[in-house]
Design a protein around this motif. Structure first.
Motif, PDB file in Angstrom:
ATOM      1  N   UNK A  20      74.560 -20.870  33.180  1.00  6.16           N
ATOM      2  CA  UNK A  20      75.311 -19.776  33.776  1.00  6.16           C
ATOM      3  C   UNK A  20      74.514 -19.282  34.982  1.00  6.16           C
ATOM      4  N   UNK A  21      75.214 -18.912  36.052  1.00  5.41           N
ATOM      5  CA  UNK A  21      74.537 -18.679  37.321  1.00  5.41           C
ATOM      6  C   UNK A  21      74.917 -17.335  37.933  1.00  5.41           C
ATOM      7  N   UNK A  22      74.063 -16.867  38.845  1.00  2.02           N
ATOM      8  CA  UNK A  22      74.380 -15.753  39.729  1.00  2.02           C
ATOM      9  C   UNK A  22      73.835 -16.091  41.107  1.00  2.02           C
ATOM     10  N   UNK A  23      74.611 -15.787  42.148  1.00  2.45           N
ATOM     11  CA  UNK A  23      74.230 -16.074  43.526  1.00  2.45           C
ATOM     12  C   UNK A  23      74.061 -14.766  44.290  1.00  2.45           C
ATOM     13  N   UNK A  24      73.074 -14.730  45.186  1.00  2.00           N
ATOM     14  CA  UNK A  24      72.785 -13.541  45.969  1.00  2.00           C
ATOM     15  C   UNK A  24      72.691 -13.922  47.438  1.00  2.00           C
ATOM     16  N   UNK A  25      73.391 -13.169  48.275  1.00  2.00           N
ATOM     17  CA  UNK A  25      73.376 -13.450  49.702  1.00  2.00           C
ATOM     18  C   UNK A  25      72.363 -12.602  50.428  1.00  2.00           C
ATOM     19  N   UNK A  26      71.587 -13.224  51.317  1.00  3.39           N
ATOM     20  CA  UNK A  26      70.662 -12.530  52.196  1.00  3.39           C
ATOM     21  C   UNK A  26      70.986 -12.846  53.638  1.00  3.39           C
ATOM     22  N   UNK A  27      70.015 -12.667  54.514  1.00  5.17           N
ATOM     23  CA  UNK A  27      70.188 -12.974  55.923  1.00  5.17           C
ATOM     24  C   UNK A  27      70.059 -14.482  56.130  1.00  5.17           C
ATOM     25  N   UNK A  28      71.178 -15.141  56.436  1.00  4.68           N
ATOM     26  CA  UNK A  28      71.237 -16.601  56.597  1.00  4.68           C
ATOM     27  C   UNK A  28      70.719 -17.299  55.343  1.00  4.68           C
ATOM     28  N   UNK A  29      71.049 -16.743  54.192  1.00  6.08           N
ATOM     29  CA  UNK A  29      70.423 -17.221  52.959  1.00  6.08           C
ATOM     30  C   UNK A  29      71.353 -16.999  51.765  1.00  6.08           C
TER      31      UNK A  29
ATOM     32  N   UNK B 274      64.712  -9.491  39.003  1.00  7.18           N
ATOM     33  CA  UNK B 274      64.685  -8.536  40.106  1.00  7.18           C
ATOM     34  C   UNK B 274      63.444  -8.747  40.967  1.00  7.18           C
ATOM     35  N   UNK B 275      62.320  -8.972  40.331  1.00  9.23           N
ATOM     36  CA  UNK B 275      61.071  -9.179  41.071  1.00  9.23           C
ATOM     37  C   UNK B 275      61.187 -10.374  42.002  1.00  9.23           C
ATOM     38  N   UNK B 276      61.684 -11.487  41.499  1.00  9.45           N
ATOM     39  CA  UNK B 276      61.744 -12.691  42.325  1.00  9.45           C
ATOM     40  C   UNK B 276      62.806 -12.577  43.416  1.00  9.45           C
ATOM     41  N   UNK B 277      63.876 -11.825  43.156  1.00  6.89           N
ATOM     42  CA  UNK B 277      64.832 -11.585  44.224  1.00  6.89           C
ATOM     43  C   UNK B 277      64.185 -10.813  45.359  1.00  6.89           C
ATOM     44  N   UNK B 278      63.446  -9.776  45.019  1.00 10.42           N
ATOM     45  CA  UNK B 278      62.837  -8.965  46.055  1.00 10.42           C
ATOM     46  C   UNK B 278      61.702  -9.679  46.789  1.00 10.42           C
ATOM     47  N   UNK B 279      61.132 -10.662  46.149  1.00  8.82           N
ATOM     48  CA  UNK B 279      60.111 -11.451  46.828  1.00  8.82           C
ATOM     49  C   UNK B 279      60.715 -12.464  47.787  1.00  8.82           C
ATOM     50  N   UNK B 280      62.018 -12.758  47.620  1.00 10.02           N
ATOM     51  CA  UNK B 280      62.601 -13.868  48.370  1.00 10.02           C
ATOM     52  C   UNK B 280      63.823 -13.525  49.209  1.00 10.02           C
ATOM     53  N   UNK B 281      64.494 -12.415  48.947  1.00 12.09           N
ATOM     54  CA  UNK B 281      65.673 -12.083  49.730  1.00 12.09           C
ATOM     55  C   UNK B 281      65.261 -11.760  51.165  1.00 12.09           C
ATOM     56  N   UNK B 282      65.917 -12.394  52.096  1.00 11.53           N
ATOM     57  CA  UNK B 282      65.689 -12.124  53.510  1.00 11.53           C
ATOM     58  C   UNK B 282      66.571 -10.954  53.933  1.00 11.53           C
ATOM     59  N   UNK B 283      65.958  -9.915  54.494  1.00 11.89           N
ATOM     60  CA  UNK B 283      66.709  -8.732  54.869  1.00 11.89           C
ATOM     61  C   UNK B 283      67.273  -8.040  53.648  1.00 11.89           C
ATOM     62  N   UNK B 284      68.490  -7.565  53.772  1.00  9.87           N
ATOM     63  CA  UNK B 284      69.177  -6.930  52.649  1.00  9.87           C
ATOM     64  C   UNK B 284      70.188  -7.896  52.055  1.00  9.87           C
ATOM     65  N   UNK B 285      70.472  -7.713  50.782  1.00 11.09           N
ATOM     66  CA  UNK B 285      71.527  -8.488  50.138  1.00 11.09           C
ATOM     67  C   UNK B 285      72.835  -7.722  50.258  1.00 11.09           C
ATOM     68  N   UNK B 286      73.834  -8.369  50.868  1.00  6.81           N
ATOM     69  CA  UNK B 286      75.145  -7.750  51.028  1.00  6.81           C
ATOM     70  C   UNK B 286      76.219  -8.444  50.203  1.00  6.81           C
ATOM     71  N   UNK B 287      75.829  -9.434  49.393  1.00  6.14           N
ATOM     72  CA  UNK B 287      76.836 -10.151  48.602  1.00  6.14           C
ATOM     73  C   UNK B 287      76.207 -10.656  47.324  1.00  6.14           C
ATOM     74  N   UNK B 288      77.023 -10.690  46.255  1.00  8.28           N
ATOM     75  CA  UNK B 288      76.582 -11.204  44.968  1.00  8.28           C
ATOM     76  C   UNK B 288      77.773 -11.895  44.303  1.00  8.28           C
ATOM     77  N   UNK B 289      77.506 -12.947  43.568  1.00  9.28           N
ATOM     78  CA  UNK B 289      78.545 -13.658  42.820  1.00  9.28           C
ATOM     79  C   UNK B 289      77.997 -13.980  41.447  1.00  9.28           C
TER      80      UNK B 289
END
Length: 943
Positions: free
Chosen positions: A553-562, A522-537
């Motif tokens: 095993x993976x998880x993907x998170x969508x940000x602004x153009x990211x 969670x910490x590293x997501x919040x340090x790197x997500x651009x804008x808000x995350x509107x998608x997760x896989x």
């Protein structure tokens, strides 16, 4: 005017889906200790041993080993929301102070707020199964009634049992399986079921009964290998109870308050005869037509037993067959039918039974016929009023150990030889299990769950694989094994999760919403997500193609153009049942990789992965944005083989780039695949067609150029066209795997469900929509009951997380939409429904008809829902809140066991959630045990 209001709501929802972009503030995961008399980080000075949970009040009771003072039987109010969290001790005058609690069971009528607790204390400081009396105390633990010493089942002369080996209770009776006199093991002559009546109010002694007659007395009803409910009516030899090994003197004991039946499970072996019969479970109940004498019913008729090599779980014919029935429970599915949940299995010969097998067996729900009510049902018979009512009477009517409907977890849970699961918790459509074993390459540790999937009737069709998604992998602080839990409870009303574990089971912790800490996910997501995350896989253990090929095993998170790639765990073996090492450090480039889409892409609203099998190079990652569809592939446009997936610091992650697909016009709203073909839902606008919604079917190919060539893109749905002429907007798509006659349920055939402003539509292509070449071939039909004045606009469809072909193909989805409860065109409330089906040409049915409550003529007004997620017990929704934003709420299933219709909880008592004004999605992540939510203040987690 009503039409204009409805249209305005449609436009508002659609605008949110394709254009909302709110800048998020970065925020900062640990479970919270529930304090008692222990020194931090422990809750107690003695280990917790047993638990009981009251689903009506949300009260959790923990019984401990001797020497724990006033915290011997502690209370935690799971819905109080009072911080700091703490246990309530016993009153000083309680006879339980400093005692050890050996058995604990709830005593309550369905829906009653005045529950009691049935208790058996240790016979000595550490003497198991030696106590001869039971007691009942109220939940405040201020009033107590104690029984006289129970006698065994030998009437002449009467004598006191050697010990109680289990406990269960109704609101009226305490049921106690007892050993014979003289120290013999349970199952020997004199073993039986003792019964006592509970006085009201408490304070006077429990009244012992003659269980054989129902009159006042003190005599157990005999249980041994000679009674016909265990050896069968036609069995030529009695069964024997196991006298050695880890299961001696253990009786699985469970009272079901809805069926009003007691289930007793035994560890037995069939007699020395090829025709010998064994039945390891019996059904018991106080018979009102016989002065409430205890009546035993066989769990199934002799004629239903197939015999031979066919494993029918709790019954069998042959020699020698060993049954180990360790735990019993009853699951009352949201769709209506009831299932006996059995932990244990039978084996032939002397081999130990598989340790991690749990089964679901359909039960007859027909109180009008008390002799078969609560026994095993004919699994092939159709439901009547959403219940099994026909008992199994012939071979082939019972489920077996290879029946997908019976096999909870879609397979065995990983445990070492002779180890057993620590706890099982059942509620709604979910079975949770707990393992306190050490985590290693062959053994799983922690809290796992499996969720039922249904057919169009409402029967359980199959189960999702065991998945660690209910408590964080490192949930216990300063423990040698921070994964391990011994006891576990989930509150369906508040969605609160509590687990017992740590060193010597002295920690009791609750999973609370919290910001992340370095170096966690969670910490590293919040340090790197651009804008808000509107998608997760989430690409978990069940992802098609992973089995046998890749360990990551993976998880993907969508940000602004990211898009941020994360590697959340690593399996020890490339199998569906392999234990996984959960990754905790995301400071490494091997585990965390932010990637950027081309300029102008905008925020990512949808993510998907190809899910192709090994040997093909047509795997890609996909991202949908307001600017179009983007594909993560080699610069040449080539895909990759699943075999090449490894750490994020290696190819293809470090060598691939995001490329826009030019032949998919407009904004991409949704992307779905099970691995057969890719489905893309897009929105475009031209002068000729100002609002055009399209669903494309795209077969996989080795390069982007081949895959997205015009000849390989099939338009299978268009808004305002043909059978979809009244569907102006498409919001989401979901896949249901289907099985046609003669076909194996391997997930190779499927249909799409389409959420629109004009109800729900399903494709009805014979043989599956994965082969449809146009909209006519897709054959869209309106799902009956989805278009009504009060519920016609469906703005989303939630799916079961780890339903993935061919392990557990999806058969159940959760559409949600707007309702016009006042019939005035406002569409200002919402509904969630459960849709299930199995056949290509239908039907797909809403089972149950009301997914929120089973109480007749009761409804709950729910504000606008933007997202929904459930594991079958916890039901989270993102809901509009006082016109100020989107808040995280719980919509509990108001089942008959709860006894009332609970209101929506906005979780405002949670300190962190109370500070968020917008929530965008909520999903569990792999084997981490984390439930994450994206908010206007960053990503937060229940951990």
């Amino acid at each position: 005017m009503a039409f204009l209001r409805g249209t305005l709501m449609i436009h508002t929802l659609f605008y949110y889906m394709i254009s909302t972009l709110i800048m998020c503030a970065h925020t900062l995961s640990a479970t919270t200790l529930i304090t008692g008399n222990g020194t931090v980080p422990n809750s107690f000075i003695q280990p917790a041993r047993v638990r009981a949970f009251d689903p009506v009040t949300g009260n959790l009771f923990i019984g401990t080993a001797p020497g724990n003072g006033a915290y011997a039987l502690s209370l935690f109010a799971m819905r109080a929301g009072i911080f700091p969290l703490s246990f309530s001790p016993l009153p000083a005058a309680s006879p339980l102070v400093n005692q050890g609690i050996q058995f604990l069971a709830l005593s309550a009528a369905p829906g009653s707020t005045n529950a009691n607790l049935a208790v058996v204390i240790y016979g000595g400081y550490n003497a198991l199964f030696n106590q001869t009396s039971a007691l009942v105390t109220n939940t405040a633990r201020t009033l107590t009634s104690v029984s006289p010493q129970f006698n065994d089942a030998i009437s002449a002369p009467p004598a006191v049992t050697s010990g109680i080996v289990g406990i269960a209770a109704s609101d009226t009776y305490v049921f106690a399986p007892v050993r014979p006199r003289g120290g013999a093991n349970f199952g020997a002559l004199g073993s039986g079921l003792a019964v006592a009546q509970i006085p009201s109010p408490l304070g006077t002694p429990l009244v012992t009964l003659d269980a054989n007659t129902g009159f006042i007395g003190n005599l157990a009803k005999p249980i041994n290998g000679t009674i016909t409910q265990i050896r069968g009516d036609t069995g030529p030899a009695p069964a024997t109870f196991l006298a050695t090994g880890p299961n001696v003197n253990q009786v699985a004991t469970y009272w079901d308050p809805l069926l009003q039946r007691l289930y007793l499970g035994f560890n037995i072996q069939t007699g020395a005869n090829p025709a010998a019969i064994g039945k390891s479970v019996i059904v018991a109940y106080p018979d009102p037509d016989a002065d409430n004498a205890i009546t035993f019913s066989p769990i199934a008729a002799d004629t239903a037993i197939t015999g031979g090599a066919v494993d029918e779980i709790v019954v069998g014919r042959g020699t020698p067959i060993t049954f180990r029935t360790r735990n019993l429970n009853v699951l009352h599915a949201s769709t209506g039918p009831s299932y006996l949940i059995v932990y244990g299995n039978q084996t032939v010969g002397t081999t130990l039974a598989l340790q991690g097998n749990i089964f679901a067996l359909p039960l007859v729900d027909n109180p009008a016929d008390p002799t078969v009510h609560g026994t095993l049902a004919n699994a092939q018979a159709p439901l009547q009023n959403f219940k099994f009512v026909v008992p199994a009477t012939a071979p082939g009517q019972l489920l077996t150990d290879v029946s997908a409907a019976a096999l909870v977890g879609a397979g065995e849970f990983s445990l070492p030889t002779r180890a057993i699961l620590s706890d099982i918790f059942v509620w709604g459509d979910t079975v949770y299990i707990v393992s306190s074993e050490s985590q290693n390459s062959t053994t799983e540790s922690g809290v796992f769950y499996s969720q039922a999937q249904f057919d169009a009737q409402g029967k359980i069709l199959r189960w999702t694989p065991w998945t660690k998604r209910a408590f964080p992998a490192n949930g216990f602080v300063n423990a040698q094994n921070p994964e391990a839990a011994s006891l576990f409870t989930v509150d369906p009303v508040s969605a609160t999760v509590v687990a017992v574990g740590g060193n010597n089971n002295q920690q009791v912790r609750v999973a609370t919403w919290s910001p992340g800490v370095s170096p966690g996910l969670i910490y590293y997501l919040n340090q790197n997500v651009r804008g808000c995350s509107h998608a997760v896989l989430d690409l978990d253990q069940s992802t098609r193609g992973f089995e046998g090929n890749t360990l990551s095993r993976y998880a993907l998170f969508g940000g602004d153009r990211q898009v941020i790639f994360t590697r959340v765990s690593q399996a020890y073996q490339p199998t569906i049942t392999s234990p996984q090492e959960v990754i905790l450090d995301f400071s490494s480039s091997a585990n965390f990789l932010p990637t950027l889409l081309p300029q102008g892409a905008g925020p990512v609203y949808a993510l998907e992965y190809s899910r192709q099998l090994t040997g093909t190079t047509s795997n890609y990652f996909f991202a949908g944005t307001p600017a179009g569809l983007y594909v993560f592939a080699a610069p040449s446009g080539a895909g990759f083989d699943v075999n090449n997936l490894s750490t994020l610091s290696s190819s293809p992650f470090t060598t691939n780039i995001w490329t826009r697909v030019m032949n998919i016009p407009g904004a991409v709203i949704d992307i779905k695949t099970t691995g057969n073909v890719l489905y893309v839902l897009s929105y475009s606008s031209t002068s000729l067609q100002p609002m055009a919604l399209t669903v494309y079917r795209i077969p996989f190919a080795p390069t982007i150029a081949q895959m997205f060539a015009p000849a390989n893109i099939y338009t299978i749905a268009q808004s305002r066209v043909g059978s979809l002429s009244e569907a102006i907007f498409f919001y989401k798509i979901a896949i249901i795997s289907t099985t046609d006659s003669g076909q194996l349920p391997d997930g190779s055939q499927e249909q799409l469900v389409l959420a629109t402003n004009n109800g729900l539509y399903k494709s009805s292509t014979l043989g599956g929509v994965q082969a449809a070449i146009n909209q006519v071939a897709a054959n869209w039909t309106l799902i009956p009951g989805s278009r009504r004045v009060t519920a016609s606009l469906y703005n989303g469809i939630s799916i079961i997380d780890n339903a993935s072909i061919p392990i557990s193909p999806p058969s159940t989805v959760f559409p949600f939409g707007l309702t016009d409860s006042g019939n005035c065109g406002l569409y200002n409330t919402s509904v969630v429904r459960q849709l299930a089906g199995t056949a290509s040409t239908g039907p797909f049915n809403f089972v149950p008809l009301n997914f929120i409550t089973d109480i007749p003529n009761i409804t709950i007004d729910i504000p606008t829902i933007y997202d929904f997620w459930t594991d079958g017990t916890r039901r989270y929704a993102i809901i509009s809140y006082q016109c100020t934003g989107r808040r995280l709420a719980v919509i509990p299933y108001a089942g008959s066991l709860l006894g009332y219709n609970p209101a929506i909880s906005f979780l405002a008592l949670d300190p962190l959630l109370d500070t968020t004004s917008d929530v965008f999605w909520i999903r569990p992540i792999g084997a981490t045990g984390l439930l994450l939510a994206s908010t206007n203040r960053g990503i937060i987690g229940q951990s």
